[in-house]
Design a protein around this motif. Structure first.
Motif, PDB file in Angstrom:
ATOM      1  N   ALA A  14     -22.976  -2.350  54.864  1.00 12.13           N
ATOM      2  CA  ALA A  14     -21.931  -2.120  54.795  1.00 12.13           C
ATOM      3  C   ALA A  14     -20.943  -2.482  55.866  1.00 12.13           C
ATOM      4  O   ALA A  14     -19.922  -2.965  55.769  1.00 12.13           O
ATOM      5  N   ILE A  15     -21.474  -2.140  57.208  1.00 13.38           N
ATOM      6  CA  ILE A  15     -20.755  -2.604  58.329  1.00 13.38           C
ATOM      7  C   ILE A  15     -20.492  -4.128  58.642  1.00 13.38           C
ATOM      8  O   ILE A  15     -19.565  -4.459  58.873  1.00 13.38           O
ATOM      9  N   PHE A  16     -21.913  -4.707  58.362  1.00 20.50           N
ATOM     10  CA  PHE A  16     -21.882  -6.123  58.583  1.00 20.50           C
ATOM     11  C   PHE A  16     -20.898  -6.486  57.229  1.00 20.50           C
ATOM     12  O   PHE A  16     -20.172  -7.829  57.808  1.00 20.50           O
ATOM     13  N   ALA A  17     -21.008  -6.132  56.262  1.00 22.55           N
ATOM     14  CA  ALA A  17     -20.226  -6.619  55.114  1.00 22.55           C
ATOM     15  C   ALA A  17     -18.776  -6.729  55.296  1.00 22.55           C
ATOM     16  O   ALA A  17     -18.304  -7.560  55.229  1.00 22.55           O
ATOM     17  N   SER A  18     -18.299  -5.517  55.618  1.00 26.51           N
ATOM     18  CA  SER A  18     -16.947  -5.152  56.086  1.00 26.51           C
ATOM     19  C   SER A  18     -16.349  -5.912  56.893  1.00 26.51           C
ATOM     20  O   SER A  18     -15.316  -6.503  56.849  1.00 26.51           O
ATOM     21  N   ARG A  19     -17.147  -6.117  58.269  1.00 26.81           N
ATOM     22  CA  ARG A  19     -16.714  -6.996  59.370  1.00 26.81           C
ATOM     23  C   ARG A  19     -16.733  -8.154  58.935  1.00 26.81           C
ATOM     24  O   ARG A  19     -15.711  -8.940  59.372  1.00 26.81           O
ATOM     25  N   MET A  20     -17.831  -8.802  58.393  1.00 28.12           N
ATOM     26  CA  MET A  20     -17.736 -10.244  57.859  1.00 28.12           C
ATOM     27  C   MET A  20     -16.718 -10.709  56.614  1.00 28.12           C
ATOM     28  O   MET A  20     -16.342 -11.867  56.729  1.00 28.12           O
ATOM     29  N   LEU A  21     -16.432  -9.550  55.895  1.00 27.15           N
ATOM     30  CA  LEU A  21     -15.315 -10.155  54.956  1.00 27.15           C
ATOM     31  C   LEU A  21     -14.130 -10.233  55.575  1.00 27.15           C
ATOM     32  O   LEU A  21     -13.305 -11.272  55.107  1.00 27.15           O
ATOM     33  N   GLY A  22     -13.804  -9.560  56.731  1.00 28.12           N
ATOM     34  CA  GLY A  22     -12.638  -9.929  57.370  1.00 28.12           C
ATOM     35  C   GLY A  22     -12.558 -11.382  57.825  1.00 28.12           C
ATOM     36  O   GLY A  22     -11.629 -11.855  57.869  1.00 28.12           O
ATOM     37  N   LEU A  23     -13.603 -11.667  58.414  1.00 27.34           N
ATOM     38  CA  LEU A  23     -13.897 -13.069  58.886  1.00 27.34           C
ATOM     39  C   LEU A  23     -13.730 -14.121  57.892  1.00 27.34           C
ATOM     40  O   LEU A  23     -13.167 -15.174  57.819  1.00 27.34           O
ATOM     41  N   PHE A  24     -14.423 -13.711  56.654  1.00 30.55           N
ATOM     42  CA  PHE A  24     -14.620 -14.850  55.579  1.00 30.55           C
ATOM     43  C   PHE A  24     -13.245 -14.956  54.832  1.00 30.55           C
ATOM     44  O   PHE A  24     -13.112 -15.862  54.474  1.00 30.55           O
ATOM     45  N   LEU A  25     -12.456 -13.918  54.941  1.00 33.30           N
ATOM     46  CA  LEU A  25     -11.355 -14.047  54.082  1.00 33.30           C
ATOM     47  C   LEU A  25     -10.315 -15.182  54.892  1.00 33.30           C
ATOM     48  O   LEU A  25      -9.482 -15.649  54.206  1.00 33.30           O
ATOM     49  N   VAL A  26     -10.664 -15.399  56.075  1.00 27.05           N
ATOM     50  CA  VAL A  26      -9.709 -16.140  56.863  1.00 27.05           C
ATOM     51  C   VAL A  26     -10.268 -17.680  56.778  1.00 27.05           C
ATOM     52  O   VAL A  26      -9.738 -18.617  56.598  1.00 27.05           O
ATOM     53  N   LEU A  27     -11.760 -17.736  56.619  1.00 25.02           N
ATOM     54  CA  LEU A  27     -12.437 -19.133  56.702  1.00 25.02           C
ATOM     55  C   LEU A  27     -11.937 -20.146  55.479  1.00 25.02           C
ATOM     56  O   LEU A  27     -11.592 -21.150  55.842  1.00 25.02           O
ATOM     57  N   PRO A  28     -11.953 -19.722  54.335  1.00 24.21           N
ATOM     58  CA  PRO A  28     -11.814 -20.720  53.319  1.00 24.21           C
ATOM     59  C   PRO A  28     -10.200 -21.293  53.321  1.00 24.21           C
ATOM     60  O   PRO A  28     -10.079 -22.488  52.714  1.00 24.21           O
ATOM     61  N   VAL A  29      -9.277 -20.557  53.984  1.00 21.35           N
ATOM     62  CA  VAL A  29      -7.767 -20.891  53.777  1.00 21.35           C
ATOM     63  C   VAL A  29      -7.269 -21.318  55.374  1.00 21.35           C
ATOM     64  O   VAL A  29      -6.179 -21.788  55.377  1.00 21.35           O
ATOM     65  N   PHE A  30      -8.142 -21.159  56.417  1.00 19.61           N
ATOM     66  CA  PHE A  30      -7.778 -21.325  57.746  1.00 19.61           C
ATOM     67  C   PHE A  30      -7.276 -22.492  57.894  1.00 19.61           C
ATOM     68  O   PHE A  30      -6.097 -22.884  58.510  1.00 19.61           O
ATOM     69  N   ALA A  31      -8.043 -23.766  57.643  1.00 19.46           N
ATOM     70  CA  ALA A  31      -7.708 -24.917  57.853  1.00 19.46           C
ATOM     71  C   ALA A  31      -6.299 -25.643  57.267  1.00 19.46           C
ATOM     72  O   ALA A  31      -5.650 -26.266  57.569  1.00 19.46           O
ATOM     73  N   LEU A  32      -6.301 -25.005  56.215  1.00 17.61           N
ATOM     74  CA  LEU A  32      -5.104 -25.157  55.082  1.00 17.61           C
ATOM     75  C   LEU A  32      -3.749 -24.213  55.626  1.00 17.61           C
ATOM     76  O   LEU A  32      -2.722 -24.796  55.890  1.00 17.61           O
ATOM     77  N   GLU A  33      -3.947 -23.135  55.768  1.00 23.20           N
ATOM     78  CA  GLU A  33      -2.771 -22.207  56.157  1.00 23.20           C
ATOM     79  C   GLU A  33      -2.282 -22.724  57.724  1.00 23.20           C
ATOM     80  O   GLU A  33      -1.113 -22.332  58.089  1.00 23.20           O
ATOM     81  N   ALA A  34      -3.135 -22.997  58.658  1.00 20.71           N
ATOM     82  CA  ALA A  34      -2.897 -23.436  59.772  1.00 20.71           C
ATOM     83  C   ALA A  34      -1.657 -24.476  59.899  1.00 20.71           C
ATOM     84  O   ALA A  34      -1.008 -24.313  61.176  1.00 20.71           O
ATOM     85  N   GLY A  35      -1.453 -25.109  58.945  1.00 20.35           N
ATOM     86  CA  GLY A  35      -0.464 -26.063  58.962  1.00 20.35           C
ATOM     87  C   GLY A  35       1.131 -25.454  59.057  1.00 20.35           C
ATOM     88  O   GLY A  35       1.956 -26.294  59.375  1.00 20.35           O
ATOM     89  N   ARG A  36       0.980 -24.437  58.821  1.00 23.57           N
ATOM     90  CA  ARG A  36       2.157 -23.513  58.772  1.00 23.57           C
ATOM     91  C   ARG A  36       2.770 -23.171  60.290  1.00 23.57           C
ATOM     92  O   ARG A  36       3.647 -22.721  60.474  1.00 23.57           O
ATOM     93  N   TYR A  37       1.741 -23.241  61.307  1.00 26.74           N
ATOM     94  CA  TYR A  37       1.852 -22.999  62.708  1.00 26.74           C
ATOM     95  C   TYR A  37       2.297 -24.449  63.328  1.00 26.74           C
ATOM     96  O   TYR A  37       1.765 -25.131  63.021  1.00 26.74           O
ATOM     97  N   PRO A  38       3.116 -24.222  64.477  1.00 25.63           N
ATOM     98  CA  PRO A  38       3.327 -25.379  65.161  1.00 25.63           C
ATOM     99  C   PRO A  38       1.989 -25.888  65.895  1.00 25.63           C
ATOM    100  O   PRO A  38       1.178 -25.363  66.530  1.00 25.63           O
ATOM    101  N   GLY A  39       1.602 -27.169  65.726  1.00 23.33           N
ATOM    102  CA  GLY A  39       0.444 -27.925  65.875  1.00 23.33           C
ATOM    103  C   GLY A  39      -0.636 -27.546  65.250  1.00 23.33           C
ATOM    104  O   GLY A  39      -1.881 -28.014  65.381  1.00 23.33           O
TER     105      GLY A  39
END
Length: 402
Positions: A14-39
């Motif tokens: 559960a500790i691994f899963a909760s921590r990794m869920l936070g990381l994984f929530l970002v992973l699928p959308v990071f490359a697309l959402e980062a376009g909203r930031y300068p650079g």
């Protein structure tokens, strides 16, 4: 498993899963959402922001693992979770790519994977260790599947900053699980002779596993530098990417359950391991062709094979590491292992972004295929550790410990 082993496995999973869920929530959308930031439209900068987490993890995994041998697992884990949460909130407050890089770097400084894995190894017997590690691996995989469904929906509501805030809250929740959900920490690892780091670094079976975990996670993160865009090019909107990810992940768990555990009991762990490495290499070759003319059915099939192989390797490697490592240096051995895992994340993100920008997506997947071929050569001489010790070996271990 005994009741204590089940409780330890479930709470630490559960500790691994909760921590990794936070990381994984970002992973699928990071490359697309980062376009909203300068650079954020520069693939190299995006790859650095994705991978910098792995660099700081790689620097600190070994110190955390050694510290857990000396000061206790739970103290070190709690400290790391606090640092990870702080990094999440820094990233949530960021308004530039530089701020995201700083937040991701601080997240990585909460490098508790080695200490958590060592605690799980302390609390389980050799003959059930692979099941315990597989439970952790399965929980991580399930969180990955959940993130693939939830991330696009949450990102459309709260944005990337909101996802980082959720990550911080989940990390703080892990401290509560550690305090009240996990069994009391075994103290035997504090009372045995201390191993030297050089002993771990000269251990050939451990070094093969260290190389493997580096390659596994470098390839994993490099894939996700380019894969979301390929799905979009194939005609699947980012909000619907879960329609490909989720069936592939769930079906791959069924394949793992009916291959890894039965075949390990029959003595075929080495064959399953090597076949999984080869399968991941073939997936990269398939992605070279799929990247030229993206097609949903082809990408879905390749992802299914990828997750089948990835889940087997993710479950078996930490179990094998904990079983072949000297008991008195288990935290240090897992620290080295998780250091290479984290450096793999960094390399996959940073180098993957550079390759996508400078040699194109087909070149990126070609490099991944070559890396998998190197791993297969390195892993070929491996021998799977035995799951059960003889009574004489158990008595010998106890004698050495006292």
């Amino acid at each position: 498993m005994t009741a204590l082993e089940r409780r330890a496995s479930l709470s630490l999973a559960a500790i691994f899963a909760s921590r990794m869920l936070g990381l994984f929530l970002v992973l699928p959308v990071f490359a697309l959402e980062a376009g909203r930031y300068p650079g954020g439209n520069d693939p190299e900068t995006v790859g650095l922001a994705m991978g910098i987490y792995g660099l700081t993890q790689g620097i600190l995994q070994l110190p955390y693992g050694i510290a857990s041998d000396r000061f206790g697992r739970k103290r070190v884990i709690a400290l790391g979770l606090v640092v990870f949460a702080a990094g999440s909130f820094v990233a949530a407050a960021a308004s530039t790519m530089a701020g995201l890089v700083a937040g991701r770097a601080l997240q990585g400084a909460g490098a508790v994977s080695a200490a958590v894995t060592a605690l799980l190894a302390d609390q389980t017997r050799d003959e059930v260790r692979t099941k315990a590690m597989a439970l952790v691996g399965a929980s991580i995989g399930l969180m990955f599947a959940l993130s693939l469904v939830a991330a696009p929906l949450l990102a459309s509501v709260v944005g990337l900053a909101g996802l980082f805030a959720v990550t911080g809250v989940l990390a703080l929740g892990c401290i509560a699980i550690l305090r009240w959900g996990s069994p009391p920490e075994p103290r035997q690892h504090r009372n045995v002779p201390r191993g030297r780091l050089s002993e771990v670094l000269r251990h050939a079976p451990l070094l093969r596993l260290d190389v493997g975990v580096f390659v596994l996670h470098a390839v994993q993160l490099a894939m996700w530098v380019a894969l979301p865009a390929l799905l979009v090019q194939a005609g699947l909107d980012k909000e619907n990417h879960w329609q490909v990810y989720l069936p592939a992940v769930v079906a791959s768990f069924l394949v793992m359950a009916f291959t890894l555990f039965p075949l390990e009991r029959r003595g075929y762990l080495r064959a399953v391991f090597l076949c999984s490495v080869a399968a991941m290499g073939l997936v990269q070759i398939g992605l070279v062709f799929a990247s030229r003319v993206p097609h949903i059915a082809l990408l879905a099939g390749l992802l299914f094979v990828f997750f089948c192989a990835f889940n087997v390797l993710e479950a078996s490697q930490p179990s094998m590491t904990s079983r072949v490592a000297p008991q008195h240096a288990r935290g240090a051995a897992l620290g080295v292992y998780n250091t290479l895992q984290s450096l793999g994340f960094f390399t996959g993100g940073a180098v993957g972004g550079w390759l996508a920008k400078n040699v194109g997506v087909p070149g990126l997947f070609t490099a991944c295929a070559l890396l998998m071929a190197v791993w297969l050569v390195v892993a070929w001489p491996m021998r799977a550790p035995r799951a059960v010790q003889t009574a004489e070996e158990v008595l010998a271990d106890e004698a050495r410990a006292t």
